[in-house]
Scaffold this active site. Structure first.
Site, PDB file in Angstrom:
ATOM      1  N   LYS A 237      91.868   8.430  71.953  1.00 50.29           N
ATOM      2  CA  LYS A 237      92.549   8.622  73.218  1.00 50.29           C
ATOM      3  C   LYS A 237      93.101  10.042  73.296  1.00 50.29           C
ATOM      4  O   LYS A 237      93.405  10.658  72.266  1.00 50.29           O
ATOM      5  CB  LYS A 237      93.736   7.653  73.343  1.00 50.29           C
ATOM      6  N   ARG A 311      89.796  -6.814  72.182  1.00 51.83           N
ATOM      7  CA  ARG A 311      88.959  -7.999  72.401  1.00 51.83           C
ATOM      8  C   ARG A 311      88.237  -8.419  71.124  1.00 51.83           C
ATOM      9  O   ARG A 311      87.883  -9.583  70.969  1.00 51.83           O
ATOM     10  CB  ARG A 311      87.970  -7.725  73.537  1.00 51.83           C
TER      11      ARG A 311
END
Length: 457
Positions: A237, A311
């Protein structure tokens, strides 16, 4: 709690008058109070507080604006009183429309995160409206504060090991059992994706498994994403994207808050809480874009992006949860930015194929003022997760419907549960709200607790 609720009204307690927009004249105030309000331009605007002077110059009471009925945050808007009233003893001059929620709002509005030296809130005491159970308000507030405290704590003090300690503390209080699978034992016990995501961190990844209640009671299982910090992995990020990543374990914090409420009310369920706790870090052994991971369920997963790690760990935990076919399976996660683009920070989307559950959740959300919004498990989008080398990819090739496709990914790992719902929460107040300051927030857990209590209580 930072703000004290009292059952009895002290003699020195001062009244708070609740005033609707343009409702001064019909509020039963004396002429002096009405004149003072008009001189100060107070007309019952939503959320505004105006102190009323006494004859000796002291504060004799206060007015609080309710607006026109369509503004603010309902009864929880009264939480603003926790920060706007002068210190001392207070009570409502008239009973609010939803007295229990009004009391809860005031307590929640008085929250202050003090771990790192910030001074506690005001010395404020509020007398409960008639018929409100102080223990019940405290039960809910304690759960919200637990979630807020966990999210607000930086990763230096809330890594996977500290999150485990928080679970053990809660479990000890309620006499629950905790089992932890840590480090390479995750591979031995078939949790390969939890291990892959967390192995690059200096703190070992783990699966925390807490169980409470009678074995023969209806099974309710909660799964919470416990990414204690998310660099994005090798798909790193930008710096701005990491500023709030201490909150990426907000799903874990929220399921622990929900578990706290359930256990404190002694609901007749067999509660299980599963938290895959990891830090998505970067090192020589970090998992890579293009890797293919085995999952507990047996599906192979191609890694299209290492920043879609939540996830992956949820999938292994959901597969474990699903193996015992619980009556109700709930997962909560700070999963996608797409959910914030669609609905903003205040309105968490949820996904379920159970229409009855969705209706119950929608009703409960309105009743307890805990907003949520159902989003579709749109099957045609499932094809976006296809992979040329594996059973499934962890991301799509375009930027569309990111929250929906994440939910569809998770749905692949749930088959036996009688009812399942996924909540894509933000777990953060980006601006100050009447019921809470900027910082960690509990979302959807009060609505969920109402549904669980109604179904199984």
């Amino acid at each position: 709690m930072p703000l004290a609720l009292t059952d009895k009204k002290p003699k020195q307690s001062r009244p708070v008058h609740l005033i609707a927009k343009d409702g001064l004249e019909g509020a039963g105030l004396d002429a002096a109070a009405v004149a003072w309000a008009k001189q100060n331009g107070f007309a019952g605007e939503a959320g505004r507080t105006l102190a009323l002077p006494g004859a000796d110059g002291s504060v004799a009471g206060a007015l609080f604006g309710l607006g026109n009925g369509g503004e603010g945050n309902g009864a929880l808007a009264l939480g603003a009183l926790a920060r706007s009233l002068p210190e001392g003893d207070w009570h409502f001059a008239e009973t609010p429309a939803k007295p229990a929620l009004a009391a809860l709002g005031i307590v929640l509005g008085g929250y202050v995160f003090t771990r790192y030296g910030k001074k506690p809130g005001k010395d404020l005491r509020f007398s409960l409206p008639a018929g409100v159970d102080r223990a019940e308000v405290a039960r809910v507030a304690d759960a919200v504060f637990l979630a807020r405290d966990l999210v607000n704590t930086p990763t230096s003090d809330m890594g996977p090991d500290a999150l485990e300690a928080a679970v053990r503390k809660l479990a000890k209080h309620h006499k629950a059992k905790v089992e932890v699978t840590e480090g390479d034992d995750l591979l031995k016990r078939n949790f390969p994706m939890i291990h892959a995501v967390g192995r690059a961190s200096a703190t070992a990844p783990r699966l925390i498994d807490m169980v409470w209640g009678k074995k023969d009671a209806p099974k309710v299982t909660l799964v919470g994403k416990g990414v204690c910090f998310d660099t994005g992995g090798l798909d790193i990020k930008p710096a701005s994207g990491m500023l709030l990543m201490k909150k990426d374990m907000g799903g874990a914090a929220n399921v622990l808050g929900l578990a706290s409420m359930i256990m404190a009310s002694d609901l007749p369920v067999r509660l299980r809480v599963l938290i895959p706790a990891v830090e998505n870090s970067i090192s020589a052994n970090a998992f890579r874009p293009g890797d293919v991971l085995q999952s507990r369920k047996g599906l192979t997963v191609e890694i299209g992006n290492t920043d879609a790690e939540g996830r992956l760990i949820l999938a292994d935990a959901l597969a474990l949860a699903d193996e015992e076919a619980p009556e109700l399976l709930i997962d909560m996660a700070t999963l996608t930015g797409a959910a914030r683009v669609a609905l903003g920070p205040d309105l968490p989307p949820f996904y379920t194929g159970d229409n009855a559950l969705a209706a119950e959740l929608a009703t409960a959300a309105v009743e307890v003022e805990d907003p949520i919004w159902r989003m579709p498990l749109w099957k045609p989008y499932d094809a976006k997760l296809s992979s040329k080398v594996a059973d499934i990819n962890n991301v799509t090739t375009d930027a569309f419907a990111g929250s929906i496709t994440a939910a569809l990914f998770l749905q692949r790992f749930v088959e036996k549960a009688k009812s399942w719902a996924h909540f894509d929460i933000f777990a953060w107040n980006p601006t100050e709200r009447p019921y809470g300051p900027v910082g960690g927030e509990a979302q959807a857990i009060r609505a969920l607790e109402r549904v669980i209590a109604t179904r199984f209580g």
